[in-house]
Design an enzyme around this catalytic site. Structure first.
Site, short mmCIF file in Angstrom:
data_model
loop_
_atom_site.label_atom_id
_atom_site.label_comp_id
_atom_site.label_asym_id
_atom_site.label_seq_id
_atom_site.Cartn_x
_atom_site.Cartn_y
_atom_site.Cartn_z
N SER A 251 4.12 6.80 -1.86
CA SER A 251 4.34 5.57 -2.62
C SER A 251 4.00 4.38 -1.74
CB SER A 251 5.80 5.48 -3.07
OG SER A 251 6.61 5.23 -1.94
N LYS A 252 4.15 3.20 -2.34
CA LYS A 252 3.81 1.96 -1.64
C LYS A 252 4.45 1.85 -0.27
CE LYS A 252 2.86 -1.10 -5.45
NZ LYS A 252 3.63 -1.66 -6.52
N ARG A 253 5.69 2.36 -0.20
CA ARG A 253 6.37 2.14 1.09
C ARG A 253 5.76 2.95 2.23
NH1 ARG A 253 10.03 6.05 2.13
NH2 ARG A 253 10.13 7.53 0.40
N GLY A 255 2.67 2.60 2.97
CA GLY A 255 1.53 1.80 3.44
C GLY A 255 0.52 1.60 2.34
#
Ligand code: GLU
Length: 501
Positions: A251-253, A255
């Protein structure tokens, strides 16, 4: 029968690693087997769908080099290819299901359904529609509709099991008891995904549905819709989930996971294709992992697709990109690198042929140090940001200067260069100067080269000095946006700064 596959993104956000991989596996498969790739836009979630996401999506796919045969922008004989343009078709099919008794109107209120759900949860049963409206006859439904009561339309799910042979996951079997009568058409008349998907896939003649593992639970429902409509069921291939290095779903977290971000960082399209292919697929014969899109396409097969989740490994992605960057012809690399170099202020937006050939020479030296083009900033800093005062305050520089012989080395190197009286420093002059320093100071190895690197570049790391010296000298003769000093000037300024301290 020719293969027909589709990529069916929802334009509710930017393309990310997961759906790019789905698009790629569809593309590999269809190009390997011959047939058509359909690009369908699934925008039934009107609230969250946005046209600019759709535009970006097409642009990103084109950038990757994926081409499709039919779709929103190119048309085709089984369009329209945007789901919001297909609502009448969904209603028509639902009408057919109502007429043959395979679907029915449901008048249950939201509150009733919520209560059912809570009860099922409390009793530890699986959550599914209780079937309250299943038994209404046509007349009763008619009556409720006349009274203006809101209704959804549900599929009358048959008892028994649904089984299918997934091309990746193998046999999957589900008891329809756990499915329950699900909604086909919402009360506002819009189609639910499982209905729209089946109507479209069948009308578009899709032979293989290739999509993410997240949709595996939808497949039995869709098969039930195919059956109810008397339509042939396509083959299915689900692609395992992509995980981040910590084992959680990517996911986005973790990177940069959207293609837009990946592009901005300076990954090559062929490297993205190559790396994402390796997320779940392996070349049939052990060996080379650096492959061109054509090489992957020529051997792609679902037999070599792994059911286990694939882990996104940034180090490997960078290695794949570096390998492709090294293969990139210099004129192309120049075009790709230009915007990144402009950002440093070293060069402007247009370059003369002399500047272009100088940049190509620079790129040929530093390309093997680049994980992605964004690293050009850091790797060329010795050119655009030569600043003795701040360079010598860097902690690593201070460490080098902490060696008692270091300043003597720099002073001696400067004297050796000055002795030649040549001004411009050639490879030959540099080599001789280094020999002279060795003789007069008795230093060698790190104790010799680290201060010399610092004196020439102001930096403590970087490409081999003998390769960058000609680049510095040539660059100092050019009219660059940021003028750069020649080697001797640099060494003198560093020495000057040291003398001030
Ligand atoms: N629109 C769905 C998604 O973006 C794709 C569904 C499918 O491939 O069947 O997840």
């Amino acid at each position: 029968m020719s293969v027909r596959v589709r990529f069916a993104p929802s334009p509710t956000g930017y393309l990310h690693v997961g759906n790019v991989r789905t698009a790629l596996f569809n593309w590999f498969f269809v190009r390997r087997n011959g047939g058509s790739l359909v690009l369908r836009i699934e925008d039934t979630d009107v609230e969250r769908s946005e046209r600019h996401y759709e535009d970006q999506l097409l642009e990103d796919l084109r950038w990757l080099g994926i081409n499709w045969d039919e779709g929103v922008d190119v048309g085709g004989y089984v369009g329209p290819y945007r789901q919001t343009d297909r609502f009448p078709l969904y209603r028509e099919k639902v009408q057919q299901l109502l007429s043959n008794g395979r679907a029915y109107h449901c008048f249950c209120s939201r509150e009733q359904l919520e209560e059912d759900r809570k009860k099922q949860l409390a009793e530890g049963r699986s959550i599914r529609y209780v079937g309250r409206c299943r038994g209404l006859d046509a007349k009763e439904s008619e009556e409720c509709l006349k009274q203006g009561r809101q209704a959804t339309i549900r599929l009358r799910v048959r008892p028994g099991t649904v089984a299918f042979e997934d091309l990746v996951f193998g046999l999957i079997e589900v008891d329809t008891d756990n499915v329950g009568d699900f909604i086909l058409l919402r009360s506002d008349g819009s189609a639910q995904y499982n209905l729209a998907c089946v109507v479209d896939d069948s009308m578009m003649g899709i032979t293989h549905v290739i999509r993410g593992e997240g949709h595996i639970s939808n497949t039995p429902r869709q098969i039930l819709v195919y059956e109810a409509l008397g339509l042939p069921v396509p083959k299915f291939a689900h692609l395992s989930t992509i995980l981040g290095p910590d084992g959680a779903k990517l996911s986005k977290r973790h990177g940069a996971t959207s293609l837009a971000e990946i592009r901005q960082l300076g990954y090559l399209p062929e490297a993205v294709v190559n790396y994402l292919a390796l997320l779940g697929w392996a070349p049939p014969e052990d060996g080379a992992e650096i492959l061109s899109p054509e090489e992957i396409t020529s051997v792609f097969d679902f037999k070599s697709v792994n059911v286990n989740p694939a882990t996104f490994d940034l180090k490997k992605f960078n290695w794949v990109n570096r390998s492709h960057l090294k293969e990139c012809p210099l004129p192309r690399l120049f075009n790709l690198a230009a915007p990144f170099l402009e950002r440093t202020g070293l060069v402007g937006t247009s370059s003369s042929p002399e500047i272009q050939s100088w940049i190509e020479e620079l790129l040929s030296v530093i390309v093997s140090y680049l994980d992605r083009l964004e690293d050009l900033g850091k790797e060329t800093e010795f050119l655009w940001n030569f600043d003795p005062e701040s360079d010598l305050s860097d902690s690593k520089a201070l460490e080098i200067l902490g060696d008692s012989a270091a300043i003597g080395v720099i002073r001696s190197f400067c004297q050796e260069l000055e002795k030649t009286g040549a001004g411009a420093v050639s490879y030959q002059i540099y080599k001789e100067a280094v020999l002279g320093v060795m003789k007069s100071t008795g230093t060698k190895g790190k104790g010799l080269f680290r201060p010399i690197r610092l004196a020439i570049t102001g930096k403590t790391f970087g490409p081999e000095l003998d390769k960058i010296i000609p680049i510095i000298e040539k660059g100092s003769q050019l009219t660059l946006q940021t003028e750069i000093p020649g080697v001797l000037d640099r060494v003198r300024s560093i020495l000057g700064e040291l003398d001030l301290r």
